[in-house]
Design an enzyme around this catalytic site. Structure first.
Site, mmCIF file in Angstrom:
data_model
loop_
_atom_site.group_PDB
_atom_site.id
_atom_site.type_symbol
_atom_site.label_atom_id
_atom_site.label_comp_id
_atom_site.label_asym_id
_atom_site.label_seq_id
_atom_site.Cartn_x
_atom_site.Cartn_y
_atom_site.Cartn_z
ATOM 1 N N CYS A 1 5.332 16.809 -1.868
ATOM 2 C CA CYS A 1 5.681 17.369 -3.186
ATOM 3 C C CYS A 1 6.883 18.258 -2.931
ATOM 4 O O CYS A 1 6.898 19.027 -1.961
ATOM 5 C CB CYS A 1 4.519 18.189 -3.742
ATOM 6 S SG CYS A 1 4.971 19.212 -5.168
ATOM 7 N N THR A 2 7.896 18.155 -3.790
ATOM 8 C CA THR A 2 9.139 18.877 -3.506
ATOM 9 C C THR A 2 8.999 20.401 -3.660
ATOM 10 O O THR A 2 9.891 21.138 -3.252
ATOM 11 C CB THR A 2 10.283 18.355 -4.392
ATOM 12 O OG1 THR A 2 9.866 18.390 -5.774
ATOM 13 C CG2 THR A 2 10.661 16.943 -4.001
ATOM 14 N N HIS A 3 7.899 20.856 -4.231
ATOM 15 C CA HIS A 3 7.664 22.300 -4.245
ATOM 16 C C HIS A 3 7.247 22.815 -2.860
ATOM 17 O O HIS A 3 7.435 23.996 -2.562
ATOM 18 C CB HIS A 3 6.537 22.653 -5.229
ATOM 19 C CG HIS A 3 6.932 22.664 -6.675
ATOM 20 N ND1 HIS A 3 7.143 21.518 -7.404
ATOM 21 C CD2 HIS A 3 7.134 23.707 -7.542
ATOM 22 C CE1 HIS A 3 7.451 21.848 -8.663
ATOM 23 N NE2 HIS A 3 7.450 23.167 -8.765
ATOM 24 N N CYS B 1 11.165 14.343 -7.374
ATOM 25 C CA CYS B 1 9.772 14.613 -7.730
ATOM 26 C C CYS B 1 8.917 13.484 -7.157
ATOM 27 O O CYS B 1 9.053 12.328 -7.558
ATOM 28 C CB CYS B 1 9.646 14.649 -9.246
ATOM 29 S SG CYS B 1 7.941 14.708 -9.814
ATOM 30 N N ASN B 2 8.048 13.821 -6.221
ATOM 31 C CA ASN B 2 7.187 12.798 -5.604
ATOM 32 C C ASN B 2 6.223 12.188 -6.605
ATOM 33 O O ASN B 2 5.874 11.016 -6.510
ATOM 34 C CB ASN B 2 6.361 13.422 -4.475
ATOM 35 C CG ASN B 2 7.183 13.755 -3.264
ATOM 36 O OD1 ASN B 2 7.314 12.952 -2.345
ATOM 37 N ND2 ASN B 2 7.751 14.949 -3.240
ATOM 38 N N THR B 3 5.747 13.008 -7.553
ATOM 39 C CA THR B 3 4.747 12.517 -8.500
ATOM 40 C C THR B 3 5.339 11.404 -9.362
ATOM 41 O O THR B 3 4.711 10.358 -9.562
ATOM 42 C CB THR B 3 4.233 13.690 -9.366
ATOM 43 O OG1 THR B 3 3.790 14.745 -8.492
ATOM 44 C CG2 THR B 3 3.097 13.264 -10.261
ATOM 45 N N TYR C 1 3.367 18.343 -13.391
ATOM 46 C CA TYR C 1 3.126 16.919 -13.627
ATOM 47 C C TYR C 1 1.869 16.435 -12.895
ATOM 48 O O TYR C 1 1.253 15.450 -13.294
ATOM 49 C CB TYR C 1 4.281 16.078 -13.055
ATOM 50 C CG TYR C 1 5.577 16.046 -13.831
ATOM 51 C CD1 TYR C 1 5.729 16.638 -15.081
ATOM 52 C CD2 TYR C 1 6.679 15.375 -13.284
ATOM 53 C CE1 TYR C 1 6.946 16.568 -15.754
ATOM 54 C CE2 TYR C 1 7.884 15.301 -13.964
ATOM 55 C CZ TYR C 1 8.023 15.902 -15.187
ATOM 56 O OH TYR C 1 9.222 15.828 -15.850
ATOM 57 N N GLY C 2 1.560 17.107 -11.798
ATOM 58 C CA GLY C 2 0.637 16.537 -10.801
ATOM 59 C C GLY C 2 -0.805 16.405 -11.222
ATOM 60 O O GLY C 2 -1.609 15.797 -10.508
ATOM 61 N N GLU D 1 5.170 28.093 -8.975
ATOM 62 C CA GLU D 1 5.920 28.321 -10.216
ATOM 63 C C GLU D 1 5.707 29.751 -10.722
ATOM 64 O O GLU D 1 6.598 30.324 -11.346
ATOM 65 C CB GLU D 1 5.520 27.300 -11.295
ATOM 66 C CG GLU D 1 6.017 25.886 -11.035
ATOM 67 C CD GLU D 1 7.506 25.663 -11.365
ATOM 68 O OE1 GLU D 1 8.040 26.370 -12.229
ATOM 69 O OE2 GLU D 1 8.112 24.774 -10.741
ATOM 70 N N ASP E 1 12.939 16.991 -11.653
ATOM 71 C CA ASP E 1 11.603 17.386 -11.215
ATOM 72 C C ASP E 1 10.942 18.075 -12.408
ATOM 73 O O ASP E 1 11.583 18.331 -13.434
ATOM 74 C CB ASP E 1 11.693 18.343 -10.013
ATOM 75 C CG ASP E 1 10.317 18.731 -9.493
ATOM 76 O OD1 ASP E 1 9.443 17.857 -9.424
ATOM 77 O OD2 ASP E 1 10.098 19.921 -9.178
ATOM 78 N N SER E 2 9.659 18.418 -12.239
ATOM 79 C CA SER E 2 8.963 19.129 -13.300
ATOM 80 C C SER E 2 9.442 20.577 -13.414
ATOM 81 O O SER E 2 9.294 21.189 -14.471
ATOM 82 C CB SER E 2 7.462 19.127 -13.015
ATOM 83 O OG SER E 2 7.231 19.721 -11.743
HETATM 84 N N1 DGL Z 1 7.555 18.721 -7.434
HETATM 85 C C1 DGL Z 1 6.888 17.580 -7.947
HETATM 86 C C2 DGL Z 1 6.457 16.636 -6.879
HETATM 87 O O1 DGL Z 1 7.223 16.453 -5.934
HETATM 88 C C3 DGL Z 1 5.967 17.784 -9.129
HETATM 89 C C4 DGL Z 1 4.917 18.816 -8.984
HETATM 90 C C5 DGL Z 1 4.120 19.033 -10.270
HETATM 91 O O2 DGL Z 1 4.727 19.243 -11.309
HETATM 92 O O3 DGL Z 1 2.883 18.968 -10.221
HETATM 93 O O4 DGL Z 1 5.435 16.006 -6.943
#
Ligand code: DGL
Length: 271
Positions: A179-181, A72-74, A41-42, A147, A9-10
């Site tokens: 998003c995994t966050h 990471c979904n992105t 990443y998003g 974060e 993930d990011s």
């Molecule tokens: N946690 C990631 C996701 O599932 C990336 C979030 C990010 O870095 O913007 O999309």
């Protein structure tokens, strides 16, 4: 000896996937990579997200992972094909996994702007449920706030109310944390939804899908641990980051329940 499961993930978000995985498969060995030098990443372009995925997955392949989980979904939304081509091992995605298990007429998806704009959730859900209504909302404020580490920041609730408003107005019966966050905000989000609206974490579906794969690679599926000594997760998990290790170890301990030894790595070292 079970296959090494690679996850990336990011930043912190993929730890929500890692934790579920380790709860369900207490025997698994995992390698987690947080690309913290490039979080978030998003809000990056599709080209950047694809180039980053190629580099990260090449690094993981070099570490000899036996299966890759897109935590990471992105990256999953914009670079699944890149990951599949680069990994050389089976790849488990979040988006297809959860789409196959959804049972909903009207689904809201909260995601990063890149994921929401890609339409990946809409396509995956329609492939399984052609008549479902799907609304994808980009949530640019969430990842930087998470974060930063203060989950009590009042800005989170303010932003959450704004992101959920169009979904509630459309009458969604399910909200996917795309998003995994976002599972780190589960109690905040659940508190803002009416009781009949389900809040879904795609990691649960992806981790279920991993079971047969691990079993076919010599790992034991859950519930078949009889007589086998379970090595504590801290000793079976390698945690790596591309940015600062100390801060990540501190933040990660909150989600993992133990303080991991975090290594800083150079992702370009295998190029
Ligand atoms: N946690 C990631 C996701 O599932 C990336 C979030 C990010 O870095 O913007 O999309």
């Amino acid at each position: 000896m079970s296959a090494l499961v690679g996850l990336f993930d990011s930043g912190l978000g993929g730890l929500t996937v890692l934790r579920r995985l380790q709860e369900r498969y207490p025997h698994s060995s995992c390698l987690y990579l947080g690309d913290t030098a490039r979080v978030p990443y998003g809000q990056r372009s599709a080209a950047e997200i694809r180039a980053i995925a190629a580099e990260v997955v090449a690094w993981l392949r070099h570490q000899q992972v036996g299966v890759l989980v897109m935590a990471c979904n992105t990256s999953n939304a914009l670079a699944l094909d890149v990951a599949v081509a680069e990994a050389g091992v089976p790849v488990v995605g979040l988006i297809d996994s959860v789409a196959a298990e959804l049972d909903s007429d009207c689904v809201g998806v909260l995601a990063t702007p890149a994921t929401a704009n890609s339409g990946a959730y809409r396509r995956a859900i329609h492939a399984c449920h052609p008549h479902a209504q799907v609304l994808e909302v980009g949530c640019p404020a969430f990842v930087p706030l998470i974060e930063a580490g203060d989950l009590q920041d009042p800005a989170l609730e303010r932003e959450a109310l704004a992101y959920l408003a169009p979904l509630l107005a459309a009458g969604v019966d399910t909200v996917v944390m795309g998003c995994t966050h976002y599972p780190m905000l589960r109690s905040l989000l659940a508190g803002l939804l009416p009781p009949h609206v389900r809040l879904v974490d795609p990691a649960a579906s992806a981790v279920r899908r991993l079971g047969p794969l691990l079993a076919s690679m010599g790992g034991m599926p859950e519930g078949e641990l009889g007589g086998v000594e379970v090595v504590p997760p801290a000793l079976r998990t390698r945690v790596c980051v591309s940015g600062q290790a100390g801060a990540f170890a501190e933040a990660a301990s909150r989600w993992l329940g133990y303080r991991p030894a975090v290594e800083r790595v150079d992702l370009r070292s295998v190029a």
